[in-house]
Enzyme design. Structure first.
Site, PDB file in Angstrom:
ATOM      1  CG  ASN A   1       0.152   4.421 -12.334  1.00  0.00           C
ATOM      2  OD1 ASN A   1      -0.405   5.153 -13.148  1.00  0.00           O
ATOM      3  ND2 ASN A   1      -0.393   3.275 -11.922  1.00  0.00           N
TER       4      ASN A   1
ATOM      5  CE  LYS B   1      -4.154  11.848  -9.824  1.00  0.00           C
ATOM      6  NZ  LYS B   1      -3.074  10.846  -9.834  1.00  0.00           N
TER       7      LYS B   1
ATOM      8  CE1 TYR C   1      -7.713  10.879  -9.438  1.00  0.00           C
ATOM      9  CE2 TYR C   1      -8.313  12.771 -10.792  1.00  0.00           C
ATOM     10  CZ  TYR C   1      -7.667  11.550 -10.647  1.00  0.00           C
ATOM     11  OH  TYR C   1      -6.970  11.011 -11.708  1.00  0.00           O
TER      12      TYR C   1
ATOM     13  CG  ASP D   1      -1.758   1.196   1.392  1.00  0.00           C
ATOM     14  OD1 ASP D   1      -1.486   2.221   0.724  1.00  0.00           O
ATOM     15  OD2 ASP D   1      -2.712   1.152   2.192  1.00  0.00           O
TER      16      ASP D   1
END
Ligand code: NAD
Length: 263
Positions: free
Chosen positions: A92, A168, A164, A65
């Site tokens: 990634n 990013k 999210y 993890d």
């Protein structure tokens, strides 16, 4: 352009599916030995290793993890033990837990930041430590390459996906700051920012193709291999002078397509 990664060892996190899977396969086809990291999907990771081996490449599946510091250290230990070092690290792994802003739970906020941003910090920090410790292995112009998986949502706000988009946006600045700090060590750090690529993470968004295509000037949804080719380029010596850049791979999605017909 022929890209050769022979003699190099790569770690690809979240490589049991989607863009990580395609990139792991592309790196291996170019000659790298690949640690196929997965979190929970052991069977799918094994399938990626088998696909690489059937094509004549070398890989192994490694559970971790990436938001867990001890697990990340173990991932690097196992890779170095098997391959004698590590030259390419592709951070990634990522996830979404979507909700309207007022309904977004602290738990889902934290989990996405933990995996998408803190996970990239842990993986890239360990990469820097290992690259410095092992020095120049004589397999590449840089002594190590780190690639951050970002998204067009590094710059495009995304309603209903605040955790999210924030992760990013953070990933982009983390990448550039790290690139600036360690370029003098001959460690290259870059990012890639895909638009809409057909993978598990965005099955819902890609299901309504007509609506999505309105956002993509190039007129098609991306394939994982579109991203894998760009990742392969950025970790190779062909990109040796590229430092601290985010390469957008989005069919033009980030070009404000709403303005195509004069706004
Ligand atoms: P995916 O769901 O197929 O892949 C994500 C992978 O990350 C999975 O294999 C998952 O198991 C793994 N993962 C999740 N949490 C993890 C953890 N804690 N530790 C280790 N692995 C973990 O989707 P994908 O599209 O291949 O996504 C890969 C990356 O690309 C993500 O960072 C995603 O944000 C980014 N991305 C995807 C798109 C797209 O359109 N598909 C666009 C922009 C960015």
């Amino acid at each position: 352009m022929h890209i050769d990664l022979t003699g190099q060892a790569a770690i690809v996190t979240g490589a049991s599916s989607g863009l990580g899977r395609a990139s792991a396969i592309a790196f291996a086809k170019a000659g790298a030995k690949v640690a196929v990291n997965y979190n929970s999907s052991a069977d799918k990771a094994r399938e990626v290793v088998e696909a690489i081996e059937q094509a004549g490449g070398e890989a192994f599946a490694c559970e971790a993890d990436t938001s867990d510091e001890a697990a990340v250290l173990k991932l690097f230990d196992e890779t170095v033990e098997r391959y004698g070092g590590v030259d390419i690290v592709f951070a990634n792994a990522g996830m979404q837990k979507d909700a309207a802003y007022a309904d977004l739970t602290l738990e889902d906020w934290k989990r996405v930041i933990d995996v998408n941003l803190t996970g990239q910090f842990l993986v890239s920090r360990e990469a820097v430590r290992r690259f410095r410790k092992q020095g120049d292995r004589g397999v590449s112009r840089a002594i190590g390459k780190i690639l951050f998986m970002s998204s067009v949502h590094e710059v495009i706000p995304w309603a209903g996906h605040a955790n999210y988009a924030a992760s990013k946006g953070g990933s982009g600045m983390l990448m550039r700051t790290l690139a600036q700090e360690i370029a003098g060590d001959r460690i290259r750090v870059n990012g890639i920012a895909p638009g809409a690529i057909a993978t598990e993470i965005n099955e819902d968004a890609t299901a309504d193709q007509d609506k999505l295509l309105e956002l993509i000037p190039y007129g098609r949804i991306g394939h994982p291999e579109d991203v894998a080719r760009a990742a392969l380029f950025l970790v190779s010596d062909a990109a040796d002078y590229i430092v601290g850049s985010t390469l957008t791979i989005d069919g033009g999605m980030s070009l404000y397509p709403g303005f195509r017909d004069n706004g």
